[in-house]
Design an enzyme around this catalytic site. Structure first.
Site, short mmCIF file in Angstrom:
data_model
loop_
_atom_site.label_atom_id
_atom_site.label_comp_id
_atom_site.label_asym_id
_atom_site.label_seq_id
_atom_site.Cartn_x
_atom_site.Cartn_y
_atom_site.Cartn_z
N VAL A 172 -8.99 8.31 9.10
CA VAL A 172 -8.94 9.16 7.91
C VAL A 172 -8.53 8.36 6.67
CG1 VAL A 172 -7.91 11.25 6.93
CG2 VAL A 172 -8.31 11.11 9.39
N THR B 59 -6.50 7.68 4.05
CA THR B 59 -5.15 7.94 3.53
C THR B 59 -4.53 6.57 3.25
OG1 THR B 59 -4.16 7.77 5.73
CG2 THR B 59 -4.87 9.97 5.04
N ASP C 277 14.09 13.48 7.03
CA ASP C 277 13.75 12.12 7.45
C ASP C 277 13.80 12.15 8.97
OD1 ASP C 277 13.70 9.48 8.29
OD2 ASP C 277 14.93 8.77 6.63
N ASN D 273 3.70 15.50 12.05
CA ASN D 273 2.67 14.65 11.45
C ASN D 273 3.21 13.30 10.97
OD1 ASN D 273 0.11 14.13 9.66
ND2 ASN D 273 1.85 14.09 8.24
N ILE E 157 -2.72 13.25 5.50
CA ILE E 157 -3.15 14.34 6.38
C ILE E 157 -2.15 15.49 6.34
CG2 ILE E 157 -3.63 14.95 8.80
CD1 ILE E 157 -4.48 11.93 9.18
N ARG F 245 10.71 13.09 3.44
CA ARG F 245 11.99 12.38 3.27
C ARG F 245 12.23 12.05 1.80
NH1 ARG F 245 10.44 6.53 6.03
NH2 ARG F 245 8.39 6.31 5.05
N TYR G 21 2.16 0.30 17.09
CA TYR G 21 1.70 1.64 16.68
C TYR G 21 0.98 2.33 17.84
CZ TYR G 21 -1.08 5.17 14.21
OH TYR G 21 -1.69 6.35 13.81
N1 LIG Z 1 -5.13 7.92 8.70
C1 LIG Z 1 -5.62 7.71 9.91
O1 LIG Z 1 -6.73 7.15 10.08
C2 LIG Z 1 -4.88 8.18 11.13
C3 LIG Z 1 -5.51 8.05 12.38
C4 LIG Z 1 -4.87 8.49 13.53
C5 LIG Z 1 -3.62 9.07 13.42
N2 LIG Z 1 -3.02 9.19 12.20
C6 LIG Z 1 -1.69 9.80 12.16
O2 LIG Z 1 -1.69 10.85 11.22
C7 LIG Z 1 -0.36 11.05 10.70
C8 LIG Z 1 -0.41 11.09 9.19
O3 LIG Z 1 -0.90 9.83 8.75
P1 LIG Z 1 -1.58 9.59 7.33
O4 LIG Z 1 -2.83 8.86 7.57
O5 LIG Z 1 -1.59 10.84 6.52
O6 LIG Z 1 -0.54 8.54 6.73
P2 LIG Z 1 0.21 8.41 5.33
O7 LIG Z 1 -0.66 8.81 4.22
O8 LIG Z 1 0.80 7.05 5.37
O9 LIG Z 1 1.37 9.50 5.46
C9 LIG Z 1 2.40 9.36 6.38
C10 LIG Z 1 3.44 10.40 6.08
O10 LIG Z 1 4.52 10.25 7.02
C11 LIG Z 1 5.74 10.22 6.27
N3 LIG Z 1 6.82 9.56 7.00
C12 LIG Z 1 6.86 8.33 7.54
N4 LIG Z 1 8.06 8.10 8.08
C13 LIG Z 1 8.81 9.22 7.87
C14 LIG Z 1 10.12 9.62 8.19
N5 LIG Z 1 10.98 8.79 8.82
N6 LIG Z 1 10.53 10.85 7.84
C15 LIG Z 1 9.70 11.70 7.20
N7 LIG Z 1 8.45 11.39 6.84
C16 LIG Z 1 8.02 10.16 7.18
C17 LIG Z 1 5.38 9.51 4.99
O11 LIG Z 1 6.39 9.71 4.02
P3 LIG Z 1 6.62 8.66 2.80
O12 LIG Z 1 5.58 9.01 1.75
O13 LIG Z 1 8.03 8.94 2.37
O14 LIG Z 1 6.43 7.28 3.36
C18 LIG Z 1 4.07 10.23 4.67
O15 LIG Z 1 4.33 11.48 4.13
C19 LIG Z 1 0.48 9.90 11.27
O16 LIG Z 1 1.21 10.35 12.39
C20 LIG Z 1 -0.57 8.89 11.70
O17 LIG Z 1 -0.11 8.04 12.74
C21 LIG Z 1 -3.62 8.75 11.06
#
Ligand SMILES: NC(=O)c1ccc[n+]([C@@H]2O[C@H](COP(=O)([O-])OP(=O)(O)OC[C@H]3O[C@@H](n4cnc5c(N)ncnc54)[C@H](OP(=O)(O)O)[C@@H]3O)[C@@H](O)[C@H]2O)c1
Length: 230
Positions: free
Chosen positions: A186, A188, A58, A85, A13, A33, A155
């Protein structure tokens, strides 16, 4: 030109939000990071004509976050939009009594304190904006209304606490618009391939809050551009 910082922008996202904001003439800072992954995304957006800069951050490490704010201020002197995010989901569907303290600590460290410390470090730069906006990417899993249904308790609790951070920041920063967003389920790495929404759909309300929402909208939890209960 307005500026935006998106954390965790190397994939999922966050990458889509960065891509869309760059397409709307923002100077976007791709926060990641992982340098290689962050630079790859930065290059991809730059090739499409976006004004984009990689920023190593990070969010789980306070010294790195404060260093990132210093690096940022060497490039531009104000931040208009911060998208908190970056997030992790490291517990599975174990019942709450089976989740270890370590898993809880790690989850809270990133999803709650991470967003708070990035906001704290960048608040002086945001304060220079005429209309500063902070968008915390939360989850419907953090909603208390209707009760929990038991999946990934660490979570979900972290997102409940993140919503508390949103509410507190909105009260502390009256000039800022500070809101939480549920992007929906989403597709991802986190959401998995069965999720119902594309990254474009997941990014929609975040980008709307970054650009088009009235500045008076603050201290809210939103999905699909509408307020939802905490
Ligand atoms: N996908 C869903 O269905 C969904 C639903 C509700 C909410 N969300 C929220 O949406 C946001 C994005 O999620 P996503 O689905 O896009 O997940 P994702 O594809 O797993 O991406 C997560 C991102 O966060 C980064 N990250 C994690 N820990 C970090 C840290 N300590 N410092 C810097 N970056 C860090 C990851 O970096 P690395 O690549 O280095 O690990 C990655 O870029 C999150 O907050 C998640 O909780 C997602």
């Amino acid at each position: 030109m307005k500026t935006a910082l998106v954390t965790g922008a190397n994939k999922g996202i966050g990458r889509e939000v960065a891509r869309q904001l760059a397409g709307k003439r923002f100077h976007v800072f791709v926060g990641a990071r992982n340098r290689a992954a962050g630079c790859k995304t930065t290059d991809e957006i730059a090739k499409k004509g976006g004004n984009v800069t990689f920023l190593e951050i990070d969010i789980a490490d306070n010294a790195i976050v404060t260093a990132a704010a210093r690096e940022f201020s060497k490039v531009v002197d104000q931040l208009d939009v911060l998208v908190n995010n970056a997030g992790i989901m490291v517990d599975g569907d174990d019942a709450i009594l089976e989740v270890s303290d370590d898993i809880f600590r790690k989850t809270i460290e990133t999803n709650v304190l991470g967003a708070l410390r990035v906001t704290r470090a960048f608040a002086p730069l945001l304060a220079k904006s005429k209309a500063p906006r902070v968008i915390n990417v939360s989850s419907g899993g953090g909603q208390l209304t209707g009760g929990a249904d038991g999946w990934s308790p660490a979570y979900c609790i972290s997102k409940t606490a993140l919503n508390g951070v949103t509410s507190q920041l909105a009260a502390a920063l009256p000039k800022f618009a500070v809101n939480s967003v549920c992007p929906g389920w989403v597709r991802t790495d986190m959401g998995g391939s069965n999720a119902t929404r594309s990254v474009e759909e997941g990014a929609d309300t975040i980008v709307w809050l970054a650009i088009d929402a009235p500045q008076e909208v603050t201290g809210k939890f939103l999905r699909d551009r509408e307020e939802i209960p905490w």
